[in-house]
Structures are given as C-alpha cells and as structure tokens.
Design an enzyme around this catalytic site. Structure first.
Site, short mmCIF file in Angstrom:
data_model
loop_
_atom_site.label_atom_id
_atom_site.label_comp_id
_atom_site.label_asym_id
_atom_site.label_seq_id
_atom_site.Cartn_x
_atom_site.Cartn_y
_atom_site.Cartn_z
CB VAL A 28 -0.93 0.02 1.24
CG1 VAL A 28 -1.76 1.30 1.27
CG2 VAL A 28 -1.83 -1.20 1.25
CB CYS A 29 1.04 4.22 0.50
SG CYS A 29 1.38 5.99 0.49
CB THR A 30 5.83 5.00 -0.29
OG1 THR A 30 5.56 5.11 1.12
CG2 THR A 30 5.43 6.29 -0.98
N GLY A 32 -1.57 -1.01 -3.92
CA GLY A 32 -2.54 0.06 -3.73
C GLY A 32 -1.85 1.40 -3.80
CB ALA A 33 -2.89 4.60 -5.22
#
Length: 235
Positions: free
Chosen positions: A105-107, A154-155
């Site tokens: 998720v994310c970075t 995921g962004a």
C-alpha cells in the site's frame, strides 16, 4: 482460489514511521475473512512507533516467520529508512517466493521494488512517487489498485481499503468482499472532489508538491541508492 473456511496467514511488515492507515485499513478488512491469521512482522517484538505517534506491538519476528500466504508492505515516511534496511529487504526476498500474493500500500511498493520484487510488473504507489517505480524496473500505473499476476499494489493511504477488498475477492470470492464492505459500511462520500491529482485544482496539486519537495527529493535519493545496491547484488 481459497475456500472461505481455509486458513490464511497474512503478514504485514511493520517499521518505525509507517503510516498507520496504510496498515490498519487493510488489516481491518482482511481480518474479517474467516480463518485469517494476521502476523505483524518486525525484527523484534519491541513496540513500533508509527508516523502519528501510536505504539504498535509486533506479534512475530522475521526469524519466527517461515511462510505466509500473503505479505503486505505499508508505506509512510519511515519507508525511506527501510530502503537501506537489508534485514527487511532480505526477509521480503526470502518470504515472497512462497506467497500466493505479494502486496503493498502507498510507498510500500518502493520497498518491494528495493527488494527486487517488482521488476517487470505493473504497480502503483502514492501519486507523488509514481515516477520512482521505474527505478526498480516496474511499470507505473496511475490507478487506485493495480493487479499484475500475484502482485497487488494500492495507491496512497486511503486506497488501502479498496486494495484489501480486491485482495479478499482474489483469495475468496466477490460475494465475500461485498459482505465485508457492507459490514464496514464502506461507502465513501468525501466532502471535496480533491483526492487525486486528476480531480484536484491545479493550484492545490502545486501547493502539495511544493510542500513535499524536499521530502520527495530525499525519497528519490533513497530509491536510487537501493536500485544501485540491487544491481550490485545481481552482478
């Protein structure tokens, strides 16, 4: 595809400075699957202080974890340090081949990249760092959730819930994912249509980029350094 009553073991990497919603959003969704065991992983079981000050206690160390059905790496400002954390990267390289799903998720996707686990895969990341995925041989895709074979990414931050519902569908079925969404009353209606650079006013996007400029520069330097180490490993 796993049956709903099958035992699933899901591991979340923990580290100082992770973004708590990157962890708790997906963990809340995934823990609602029947027969799911969640392992919160770190090098030891000392409390980990996340980016908003909460102290979270890991329940499994890297050395104690022999196999998983799924590994997930959250993002956050502490991700920068993880790009140089060979113990974490080595654990990811060891555990990923036996996982049904390798996710982030994310970075957290940059950490997967630093471990050499995204080369040749489509992936996403927080919108401010999408361009860094190519450093690790991944193809950046500006979507909220990206699935490529057994990689699901995921962004930014809030996408973790969307991401986790897609994971539930992948591991069980669409009906189970829908039931969990309804149980959580996940029915987002944000007050502003401003949650993506595609919809936010240009001046808002520019102001956020300006505010994060120095931090993003530090993050890119960490990504480039990690990519160089990966190259040395292969050589």
């Amino acid at each position: 595809m796993a049956e709903n009553n099958s035992q699933l073991t899901i591991g979340f990497i923990m580290y100082p400075g992770l973004t708590q919603l990157d962890l708790f959003g997906p963990a809340d969704v995934l823990s609602r699957m029947q027969g799911t065991e969640i392992k919160y992983l770190w090098r030891n079981t000392d409390p980990v202080i996340v980016d908003r000050g909460l102290r979270i206690i890991p329940n499994t160390t890297y050395n104690q974890c022999r196999s998983l059905d799924m590994i997930c790496v959250p993002g956050g400002p502490g991700q920068i340090a993880m790009m140089d954390d060979e113990e974490t990267l080595a654990f990811l390289r060891r555990i990923a081949p036996g996982c049904k799903l390798v996710t982030s998720v994310c970075t957290g996707s940059l950490i997967l990249g630093a471990a050499g686990l995204l080369r040749g895969y489509n992936a996403t990341c927080h919108w401010t760092c999408l361009d860094q995925l190519s450093i690790f041989g991944a193809k950046a895709v500006a979507e909220r959730v990206v699935t490529d074979r057994n990689r699901i990414t995921g962004a930014g931050v809030t996408s973790g819930i969307d991401f986790a519902l897609k994971v539930v569908e992948s591991l069980t079925d669409k009906r189970t994912a829908q039931q969990i969404q309804l149980q959580m009353e996940y029915d987002p209606q944000p007050p502003y249509n401003c949650g993506s650079p595609r919809t936010a006013p240009e001046e808002i996007v520019d102001s956020v980029r300006a505010r994060l400029h120095m931090f993003l520069s530090t993050r890119r330097t960490a990504s480039e350094r990690a990519a160089e180490r990966l190259k040395e490993l292969k050589d």
